[in-house]
Write a protein that holds these residues in place. Structure first.
Motif, PDB file in Angstrom:
ATOM      1  N   ASN A  19     -21.150  44.846  25.113  1.00 17.78           N
ATOM      2  CA  ASN A  19     -20.366  43.930  25.830  1.00 17.78           C
ATOM      3  C   ASN A  19     -20.962  43.253  26.788  1.00 17.78           C
ATOM      4  OD1 ASN A  19     -17.772  43.909  23.981  1.00 17.78           O
ATOM      5  ND2 ASN A  19     -17.078  45.807  25.142  1.00 17.78           N
ATOM      6  N   GLU A 110     -15.722  45.834  17.183  1.00 15.06           N
ATOM      7  CA  GLU A 110     -16.075  46.623  18.330  1.00 15.06           C
ATOM      8  C   GLU A 110     -15.336  47.972  18.319  1.00 15.06           C
ATOM      9  OE1 GLU A 110     -16.233  47.819  22.910  1.00 15.06           O
ATOM     10  OE2 GLU A 110     -14.714  47.872  21.444  1.00 15.06           O
ATOM     11  N   ALA A 114     -18.740  49.968  18.061  1.00  9.59           N
ATOM     12  CA  ALA A 114     -19.258  50.341  19.381  1.00  9.59           C
ATOM     13  C   ALA A 114     -18.659  51.613  19.744  1.00  9.59           C
ATOM     14  CB  ALA A 114     -18.898  49.378  20.300  1.00  9.59           C
ATOM     15  N   TYR A 172     -23.310  44.339  19.257  1.00 12.12           N
ATOM     16  CA  TYR A 172     -23.316  45.697  18.609  1.00 12.12           C
ATOM     17  C   TYR A 172     -23.580  45.911  17.165  1.00 12.12           C
ATOM     18  CZ  TYR A 172     -20.543  47.187  22.714  1.00 12.12           C
ATOM     19  OH  TYR A 172     -20.222  47.660  24.131  1.00 12.12           O
TER      20      TYR A 172
END
Lengths: 208, 208
Positions: A19, A110, A114, A172
């Protein structure tokens, strides 16, 4: 003469966080002078009163303008910085598609890719989070499949050139292996990663 | 003469879903003629080949333009529809703040408040999901606190009039009680909900 330094924008973040790195990537593509202020989330640096005054939600990255205005949320920052550049098209429909992919990234990509990477890379895959790590795999693979199908038909996510939608998703995706995701089956994704990495203004995420 | 009907936009969605209802709310404020096509996610209607052709990510809402272009992601749809209206300011910084709150909504609010509500209201709080429901409470309260602190200083989320940031956050906040969240301690949030509900063009979420 302090004017120059005082008028640079600042980014508070951690370059190993996708991010945050996505902001760095755009800043380098646009050659925008800035200061990067490292923030260590594991050391609690996003929970201090000073940090919470910038972003009450306690998350990095945060963009600080020279006049002490702050903006949080990585994709909001990308939109702000890219406005008026080729990385954010002026056309209303194209802009909507950029946002569509950015919201896909934050909601459907994400939280799986992530977070699995965070548990493995930052926390060292501790036993008490292994079930959560395993549970993230299916959602991450679903997101990669959606991306791969799109990239089989389209050079970039929106149109024929790189936009902030690509930067948001690249951040990511290119390190998805660190979260346990094998990119080998996703030929479109791998082709697209290569195109982004070959751009003359590309800056890699630091090894760490 | 079919022209009028053929040129209406369509929204595929479920009005009890906050992500879909927020689109309805904006359409009513803007008095945009449209057809609403109900979609039942629990009956698998977002997993059919026809639906996946519109949104490969298999989620509602989807906006269909009269020329058969589709846009997914509720907040991307809000931005597209509100462009050029007072619900999305033209100023670059104000637009960035609108996006900041919309990404906050999708990452730090919806995954707690909407998911807890879904488990309780749609699924009837089954035993095997009670732990997940309980785990959502802290994050939801954190999001409500961030909102409440902001609304103690600001009439709406961005500036002095209602924007799509307010609509995005109102959708699940005003029914947060259905997910187990007590709004009583959040006076700013309750004042703001009241202002939105008193707008002459307001349309309530259907009881269901």
């Amino acid at each position: 003469m302090h004017l120059t330094e005082e008028h640079r924008m600042r980014v508070y973040g951690d370059l190993l966080s996708g991010n945050c790195y996505k902001i760095k990537l755009l800043l380098e593509h646009l050659a925008i002078a800035h200061d990067w202020v490292p923030v260590d989330i594991l050391a609690g640096e996003t929970r201090t009163p000073t940090f919470l005054a910038m972003n009450p939600n306690g998350k990095i990255p945060v963009l600080e303008l020279p006049d002490q205005r702050w903006l949080a949320e990585s994709n909001a920052i990308l939109n702000y910085l890219a406005d008026g550049t080729p990385y954010l098209p002026a056309d209303r429909w194209a802009r909507a598609q950029v946002l569509q992919w950015q919201f896909f990234e934050q909601y459907s990509h994400e939280p799986y890719i992530a977070v699995a990477r965070f548990i493995a890379k930052y926390l060292g895959l501790p036993g008490e989070r292994r079930a959560e790590y395993e549970a993230k795999q299916a959602g991450g693979l679903r997101a990669l499949k959606v991306m791969d199908d799109h990239l089989a038909r389209s050079r970039f996510f929106v149109g024929d050139s790189m936009t902030i939608a690509d930067m948001a998703l690249f951040a990511y995706t290119h390190v998805a292996g660190e979260g346990g995701f094998d990119l080998a089956p996703f030929a479109g994704v791998r082709r697209w990663i290569g195109e982004i990495e070959q751009h003359p203004r590309h800056v890699p995420m630091p090894a760490g």
